[in-house]
Design a protein around this motif. Sequence first.
Motif, PDB file in Angstrom:
ATOM      1  N   ALA A 282       0.843  -1.204   0.000  1.00 26.84           N
ATOM      2  CA  ALA A 282       0.000   0.000   0.000  1.00 26.84           C
ATOM      3  C   ALA A 282       0.874   1.248   0.000  1.00 26.84           C
ATOM      4  CB  ALA A 282      -0.921  -0.013   1.220  1.00 26.84           C
ATOM      5  N   LEU A 283       1.908   1.258   0.840  1.00 27.94           N
ATOM      6  CA  LEU A 283       2.786   2.440   0.912  1.00 27.94           C
ATOM      7  C   LEU A 283       3.498   2.676  -0.415  1.00 27.94           C
ATOM      8  CD1 LEU A 283       4.146   1.975   4.539  1.00 27.94           C
ATOM      9  CD2 LEU A 283       3.021   4.047   3.698  1.00 27.94           C
ATOM     10  N   ALA A 284       3.796   1.584  -1.124  1.00 28.54           N
ATOM     11  CA  ALA A 284       4.503   1.719  -2.413  1.00 28.54           C
ATOM     12  C   ALA A 284       3.653   2.467  -3.450  1.00 28.54           C
ATOM     13  CB  ALA A 284       4.889   0.344  -2.935  1.00 28.54           C
ATOM     14  N   ASN A 285       2.326   2.496  -3.225  1.00 23.93           N
ATOM     15  CA  ASN A 285       1.448   3.230  -4.153  1.00 23.93           C
ATOM     16  C   ASN A 285       1.454   4.733  -3.897  1.00 23.93           C
ATOM     17  OD1 ASN A 285       0.581   0.892  -5.362  1.00 23.93           O
ATOM     18  ND2 ASN A 285      -1.120   0.612  -3.915  1.00 23.93           N
ATOM     19  N   PHE A 286       2.126   5.148  -2.828  1.00 28.43           N
ATOM     20  CA  PHE A 286       2.112   6.569  -2.437  1.00 28.43           C
ATOM     21  C   PHE A 286       3.524   7.052  -2.196  1.00 28.43           C
ATOM     22  CE2 PHE A 286      -2.007   4.943  -1.409  1.00 28.43           C
ATOM     23  CZ  PHE A 286      -2.867   5.978  -1.685  1.00 28.43           C
ATOM     24  N   GLY A 287       3.639   8.380  -2.010  1.00 25.45           N
ATOM     25  CA  GLY A 287       4.811   9.037  -1.468  1.00 25.45           C
ATOM     26  C   GLY A 287       6.081   8.844  -2.242  1.00 25.45           C
ATOM     27  N   PRO A 288       7.197   9.399  -1.699  1.00 20.89           N
ATOM     28  CA  PRO A 288       7.107  10.452  -0.723  1.00 20.89           C
ATOM     29  C   PRO A 288       6.519  11.730  -1.360  1.00 20.89           C
ATOM     30  CG  PRO A 288       9.394  10.090  -1.400  1.00 20.89           C
ATOM     31  CD  PRO A 288       8.547   9.120  -2.147  1.00 20.89           C
ATOM     32  N   MET A 289       5.832  12.568  -0.587  1.00 21.25           N
ATOM     33  CA  MET A 289       5.461  12.538   0.823  1.00 21.25           C
ATOM     34  C   MET A 289       4.391  11.468   1.114  1.00 21.25           C
ATOM     35  SD  MET A 289       7.162  15.156   2.038  1.00 21.25           S
ATOM     36  CE  MET A 289       6.359  15.950   3.431  1.00 21.25           C
ATOM     37  N   TYR A 290       4.516  10.874   2.316  1.00 25.29           N
ATOM     38  CA  TYR A 290       3.497   9.950   2.777  1.00 25.29           C
ATOM     39  C   TYR A 290       2.554  10.705   3.712  1.00 25.29           C
ATOM     40  CZ  TYR A 290       6.947   6.612   1.137  1.00 25.29           C
ATOM     41  OH  TYR A 290       7.837   5.924   0.365  1.00 25.29           O
ATOM     42  N   VAL A 291       1.255  10.549   3.463  1.00 23.32           N
ATOM     43  CA  VAL A 291       0.252  11.125   4.371  1.00 23.32           C
ATOM     44  C   VAL A 291      -0.468   9.940   5.014  1.00 23.32           C
ATOM     45  CG1 VAL A 291      -1.764  12.630   4.582  1.00 23.32           C
ATOM     46  CG2 VAL A 291       0.005  13.136   2.874  1.00 23.32           C
ATOM     47  N   VAL A 292      -0.191   9.711   6.294  1.00 24.82           N
ATOM     48  CA  VAL A 292      -0.698   8.519   6.996  1.00 24.82           C
ATOM     49  C   VAL A 292      -1.670   9.005   8.067  1.00 24.82           C
ATOM     50  CG1 VAL A 292      -0.059   6.455   8.281  1.00 24.82           C
ATOM     51  CG2 VAL A 292       1.553   7.436   6.626  1.00 24.82           C
TER      52      VAL A 292
END
Length: 420
Positions: free
Chosen positions: A130-140
Amino acid sequence: MRILVIGNGAREHALAYSLSRDPEVTEVHVSPGNAGMAAIATVHPDGDPVDLAEKVKADLVVIGPEIPLVAGLADQLRDAGFPVFGPSASAAQIEGSKKFAKDVMERAGVKTARAEHIPVGASEAEIDAALANFGPMYVVKDDGLAGGKGVVVTDDLAKAKEHVATVHAGNNPVLLESFLDGPEVSLFCLVDGETVVPLQPAQDHKRVGNNDQGPNTGGMGAYTPLPWLPADGVQRIVDEVVQPVASQMVADGVPFSGLLYAGLAWGADGPAVVEFNCRFGDPETQAVLEMLNSPLGQALYATATGNLDKLPPLEWKDGYALTVVLAAEGYPESPKLGAPIIGAGVGAEQRGIRTAGVKVAEDGSGLVSAGGRVLNVVATGATLEEARDKAYRELEQIDMPGGHYRTDIALPAVEGRITV
Ligand code: GLY
C-alpha cells in the motif's frame, strides 16, 4: 435566549464569549466548560447534557467537539425537543469516517486526495504494498477521531510505517492519502441542508514548532482573513466544495445541519479537500469569531431551526485577527500539568484570553494548567503585523513555567512568503 454550549476548550470559550455579547442572548451555560470561562458563562462541570438542557431551559444547544456529535448527542437533544447547533450522528460521519467523506466527495465530484485503506490486521507485505502506491510525501492518517493529532506527513518511509503500526495498535484502520500541495485554508460554513453561509477563511498552524517543525498538534495558532487568497477564493470553495457536498448529503438522506469545516490545500488549480470536520475548528474559531460583527446566537439559532436562508448577510470587521496557543511543557507528547498561570485569570476576555486546559489552584489563588493546550490569546489589528504585535505583547504578560508557544503565527503571510 438561553444557550447551552457543550465542550471545554478555548473554542467553546470563544463561542460562549461571542454568544454572551449577542443582545438576544440572556444566559450562557457551558458544560463541562473550564474554570477560565466563569466570568461570561455559568459553568456546569458535571451532568448529562440532556438533563442539563432541561434544567437550564435551553432555547439552543451548541455542541463544540466532534466526539459527542459522532456519538449522537445532537440526535438525543433533538429527540428531547431542543434546537441544536450541530449535525446528527449520521451527518457527523463526514468527520468521523474518512471513508464516508471520500464517498460523498467522489459522488459530488469534489477534488480531494487519492486514498487507500490499510485495515487493522493487514500483513507487513500488504502494508508495504500500500505504501509503495504513495509518497514520498506519505500522508498517513488515523481513520478515526484523533483530535487533529492522528496524521503524520513525512518523506521518510520508516516513519510512515511506524505511524501505521501506532494507528493499528490503537485498533483503528489507516488511511493513506496522496500529498496535496499548496497552502492550507480552513473555511467554516454554516450549513442547513442546502443552504451554505461561509465565514471568513482562516489558516491554522498545526506543527508544534516554528517553521512547521515537530509533531502535529491540535493547532498552535491561526489567523484570518488570508491576504494571499485570491479574491474569489471563498466563493470558489463554496461553489466547488461545500455546496456540492451539502447538496450530496441532502440527496443521500443525511442532510448536514451545523458547522461544516472544509480543510483545504490551495494548489495550482485552486482548492482540494484535505479533510472535512463536522464542527468549529480549534484554534481558528478563536480568531474568526473575533472578526464577526453579526450576533452569533441569532446565526446559530437560524441554522439550528432550518432558517439559515432567512439570516441577513453576515457582517465582518475590517482588518485581521490572530490567535496563539500557549501550551504546557511537553505538549503534545506528554504535557506536564499543574503549572501556575501568572498574568491570566478569570474575566480576561477583553484582553483576548480564551482558556482551555485550566483549573482553579487548590489554594484558590488563581489558575493552574490542567491540559496540554492551556489557553489562547486573540488579538485584532488593522494589519496582520499589528494583530501579531498585540497578541505577542499580551503573551509576554503571561508566565507559566515550561509553557511554550510558536512565535511565527501568520509570519509567512506577513512576509509575503505564501503565494498561490
Ligand atoms: N484546526 C484543526 C481542527 O480543528 O481540527
